[in-house]
Design a protein around this motif. Structure first.
Motif, PDB file in Angstrom:
ATOM      1  N   GLU A  74       0.821  -1.202   0.000  1.00 47.17           N
ATOM      2  CA  GLU A  74       0.000   0.000   0.000  1.00 47.17           C
ATOM      3  C   GLU A  74       0.861   1.261   0.000  1.00 47.17           C
ATOM      4  O   GLU A  74       0.559   2.242  -0.706  1.00 47.17           O
ATOM      5  CB  GLU A  74      -0.937  -0.010   1.219  1.00 47.17           C
ATOM      6  CG  GLU A  74      -1.995  -1.112   1.174  1.00 47.17           C
ATOM      7  CD  GLU A  74      -2.861  -1.110   2.413  1.00 47.17           C
ATOM      8  OE1 GLU A  74      -2.564  -0.303   3.332  1.00 47.17           O
ATOM      9  OE2 GLU A  74      -3.834  -1.901   2.477  1.00 47.17           O
ATOM     10  N   ALA A  75       1.933   1.235   0.801  1.00 49.13           N
ATOM     11  CA  ALA A  75       2.840   2.388   0.830  1.00 49.13           C
ATOM     12  C   ALA A  75       3.514   2.586  -0.520  1.00 49.13           C
ATOM     13  O   ALA A  75       3.681   3.716  -1.011  1.00 49.13           O
ATOM     14  CB  ALA A  75       3.891   2.207   1.926  1.00 49.13           C
ATOM     15  N   ARG A  76       3.892   1.456  -1.178  1.00 51.07           N
ATOM     16  CA  ARG A  76       4.517   1.553  -2.490  1.00 51.07           C
ATOM     17  C   ARG A  76       3.549   2.121  -3.519  1.00 51.07           C
ATOM     18  O   ARG A  76       3.915   2.956  -4.345  1.00 51.07           O
ATOM     19  CB  ARG A  76       4.999   0.174  -2.921  1.00 51.07           C
ATOM     20  CG  ARG A  76       5.871   0.204  -4.196  1.00 51.07           C
ATOM     21  CD  ARG A  76       6.326  -1.179  -4.591  1.00 51.07           C
ATOM     22  NE  ARG A  76       7.158  -1.791  -3.557  1.00 51.07           N
ATOM     23  CZ  ARG A  76       6.767  -2.811  -2.782  1.00 51.07           C
ATOM     24  NH1 ARG A  76       5.545  -3.330  -2.905  1.00 51.07           N
ATOM     25  NH2 ARG A  76       7.575  -3.304  -1.877  1.00 51.07           N
ATOM     26  N   GLN A  77       2.304   1.647  -3.482  1.00 51.40           N
ATOM     27  CA  GLN A  77       1.308   2.171  -4.411  1.00 51.40           C
ATOM     28  C   GLN A  77       1.035   3.656  -4.173  1.00 51.40           C
ATOM     29  O   GLN A  77       0.909   4.438  -5.124  1.00 51.40           O
ATOM     30  CB  GLN A  77       0.011   1.373  -4.292  1.00 51.40           C
ATOM     31  CG  GLN A  77       0.113  -0.048  -4.833  1.00 51.40           C
ATOM     32  CD  GLN A  77      -1.199  -0.789  -4.709  1.00 51.40           C
ATOM     33  OE1 GLN A  77      -2.139  -0.300  -4.068  1.00 51.40           O
ATOM     34  NE2 GLN A  77      -1.274  -1.987  -5.297  1.00 51.40           N
ATOM     35  N   GLY A 100       3.141   5.785  -2.859  1.00 50.01           N
ATOM     36  CA  GLY A 100       4.316   6.504  -3.335  1.00 50.01           C
ATOM     37  C   GLY A 100       4.365   6.585  -4.853  1.00 50.01           C
ATOM     38  O   GLY A 100       4.748   7.612  -5.427  1.00 50.01           O
ATOM     39  N   TYR A 101       3.942   5.501  -5.524  1.00 44.77           N
ATOM     40  CA  TYR A 101       3.908   5.506  -6.983  1.00 44.77           C
ATOM     41  C   TYR A 101       2.917   6.544  -7.491  1.00 44.77           C
ATOM     42  O   TYR A 101       3.216   7.290  -8.433  1.00 44.77           O
ATOM     43  CB  TYR A 101       3.533   4.120  -7.486  1.00 44.77           C
ATOM     44  CG  TYR A 101       3.314   4.061  -8.978  1.00 44.77           C
ATOM     45  CD1 TYR A 101       4.387   4.053  -9.861  1.00 44.77           C
ATOM     46  CD2 TYR A 101       2.020   4.033  -9.495  1.00 44.77           C
ATOM     47  CE1 TYR A 101       4.189   4.011 -11.226  1.00 44.77           C
ATOM     48  CE2 TYR A 101       1.811   4.001 -10.866  1.00 44.77           C
ATOM     49  CZ  TYR A 101       2.895   3.982 -11.728  1.00 44.77           C
ATOM     50  OH  TYR A 101       2.690   3.943 -13.077  1.00 44.77           O
ATOM     51  N   LYS A 102       1.745   6.597  -6.885  1.00 49.73           N
ATOM     52  CA  LYS A 102       0.739   7.578  -7.297  1.00 49.73           C
ATOM     53  C   LYS A 102       1.239   9.006  -7.073  1.00 49.73           C
ATOM     54  O   LYS A 102       1.095   9.875  -7.951  1.00 49.73           O
ATOM     55  CB  LYS A 102      -0.557   7.349  -6.540  1.00 49.73           C
ATOM     56  CG  LYS A 102      -1.272   6.047  -6.914  1.00 49.73           C
ATOM     57  CD  LYS A 102      -2.549   5.879  -6.122  1.00 49.73           C
ATOM     58  CE  LYS A 102      -3.257   4.578  -6.483  1.00 49.73           C
ATOM     59  NZ  LYS A 102      -4.497   4.382  -5.699  1.00 49.73           N
ATOM     60  N   ASP A 103       1.823   9.249  -5.907  1.00 45.63           N
ATOM     61  CA  ASP A 103       2.347  10.593  -5.639  1.00 45.63           C
ATOM     62  C   ASP A 103       3.467  10.953  -6.616  1.00 45.63           C
ATOM     63  O   ASP A 103       3.522  12.073  -7.144  1.00 45.63           O
ATOM     64  CB  ASP A 103       2.859  10.675  -4.195  1.00 45.63           C
ATOM     65  CG  ASP A 103       1.726  10.552  -3.180  1.00 45.63           C
ATOM     66  OD1 ASP A 103       0.562  10.757  -3.577  1.00 45.63           O
ATOM     67  OD2 ASP A 103       2.007  10.240  -2.014  1.00 45.63           O
ATOM     68  N   GLY A 104       4.375   9.987  -6.843  1.00 45.09           N
ATOM     69  CA  GLY A 104       5.464  10.246  -7.780  1.00 45.09           C
ATOM     70  C   GLY A 104       4.973  10.464  -9.202  1.00 45.09           C
ATOM     71  O   GLY A 104       5.485  11.327  -9.930  1.00 45.09           O
ATOM     72  N   TYR A 105       3.961   9.698  -9.599  1.00 43.10           N
ATOM     73  CA  TYR A 105       3.404   9.858 -10.946  1.00 43.10           C
ATOM     74  C   TYR A 105       2.756  11.229 -11.099  1.00 43.10           C
ATOM     75  O   TYR A 105       2.933  11.907 -12.120  1.00 43.10           O
ATOM     76  CB  TYR A 105       2.380   8.752 -11.198  1.00 43.10           C
ATOM     77  CG  TYR A 105       1.785   8.774 -12.584  1.00 43.10           C
ATOM     78  CD1 TYR A 105       2.523   8.335 -13.679  1.00 43.10           C
ATOM     79  CD2 TYR A 105       0.491   9.230 -12.791  1.00 43.10           C
ATOM     80  CE1 TYR A 105       1.992   8.354 -14.952  1.00 43.10           C
ATOM     81  CE2 TYR A 105      -0.057   9.261 -14.066  1.00 43.10           C
ATOM     82  CZ  TYR A 105       0.696   8.811 -15.138  1.00 43.10           C
ATOM     83  OH  TYR A 105       0.160   8.843 -16.397  1.00 43.10           O
ATOM     84  N   ARG A 106       2.019  11.652 -10.058  1.00 46.58           N
ATOM     85  CA  ARG A 106       1.381  12.962 -10.103  1.00 46.58           C
ATOM     86  C   ARG A 106       2.426  14.078 -10.147  1.00 46.58           C
ATOM     87  O   ARG A 106       2.324  15.011 -10.945  1.00 46.58           O
ATOM     88  CB  ARG A 106       0.478  13.136  -8.889  1.00 46.58           C
ATOM     89  CG  ARG A 106      -0.287  14.462  -8.884  1.00 46.58           C
ATOM     90  CD  ARG A 106      -1.101  14.632  -7.629  1.00 46.58           C
ATOM     91  NE  ARG A 106      -0.268  14.695  -6.442  1.00 46.58           N
ATOM     92  CZ  ARG A 106      -0.192  13.733  -5.536  1.00 46.58           C
ATOM     93  NH1 ARG A 106      -0.914  12.628  -5.666  1.00 46.58           N
ATOM     94  NH2 ARG A 106       0.606  13.843  -4.482  1.00 46.58           N
TER      95      ARG A 106
END
Length: 240
Positions: A65-68, A70-76
């Motif tokens: 969940e933390a990775r997902q 972080g991925y969403k935040d990084g993608y944004r």
């Protein structure tokens, strides 16, 4: 013991003991049940400690969940940075293209001015040669020039003198068609005056119909300045 005494004893005993048929729910009492904590512990089921496998699975789920997240935040953040970069790059390219276009336009304008000046100079050189040829093949043109110059003077002018080149002077004298006597004018030979031109002087002013002056007026209309003698021509901007 009397009957009333027996009834009283029975009621007293009944008040101390509850008949079984009147009991609906009960549990055995153990020592220590008087403590509220023990009774509460018995009232709710005891929670079992998680096993190592469950703890590992929970940790894995939390990491996923933390990775997902972080991925969403990084993608944004990446999309926002990419959009800012595209806008900055577009502005930079637009500015560079504008500078190149401005420089190209300036060079094109300079080239056009140079071409126009060169063409005007060529036209002036050609015109000079044509006029010289005309003056050589048709020397009688000086008569028309002198006649027009005299016509510019008012009739009240006095002491009129017409200065022409010696060759033109001889031609005018031989032809005798210039109305000099009617204007009380004198025809003078002047070597400083080029053939094809004349200078008319009077008491009220001077009319410069020399070939040099007329030539300067002609080439000025082309944006050039050159002498009748054929000196290198230049534009007014170059002289300034």
């Amino acid at each position: 013991m009397t009957a009333s005494s027996k009834n009283t004893a029975a009621r007293t005993l009944y008040s101390r003991f509850i008949p079984r048929e009147e009991l609906h729910s009960f549990s055995a009492w153990t020592p220590g049940s008087l403590d509220g904590a023990d009774s509460a512990a018995q009232a709710r089921p005891e929670e079992a400690a998680p096993t190592p496998e469950a703890a590992a699975q929970l940790l894995t789920e939390q990491l996923r969940e933390a990775r997902q997240a972080g991925y969403k935040d990084g993608y944004r953040d990446g999309l926002a940075a990419l959009d800012n970069f595209k806008q900055s790059y577009a502005a930079q390219v637009t500015a560079q293209v504008g500078q190149v276009a401005a420089s190209f336009q300036a060079q094109l304008d300079a080239l056009q001015q140079h071409l126009a000046s060169s063409l005007a100079q060529v036209a002036a050189d050609i015109a000079r040669q044509v006029v010289r040829t005309e003056l050589t093949t048709q020397p009688q043109l000086i008569e028309q020039v002198a006649h027009e110059a005299l016509g510019l003077l008012v009739h009240s002018a006095r002491h009129i003198r017409i200065r022409v080149h010696p060759d033109d002077h001889q031609l005018l004298v031989e032809q005798g068609q210039l109305d000099i006597e009617a204007r009380h004018a004198r025809l003078l030979a002047d070597p400083s005056v080029h053939r094809g031109g004349c200078i008319v002087e009077s008491d009220i002013g001077l009319i410069d119909a020399s070939i040099e002056t007329r030539w300067r007026h002609t080439v000025a209309a082309l944006g050039q300045t050159s002498s009748w003698a054929g000196e290198p021509s230049s534009t007014p901007e170059e002289q300034a």
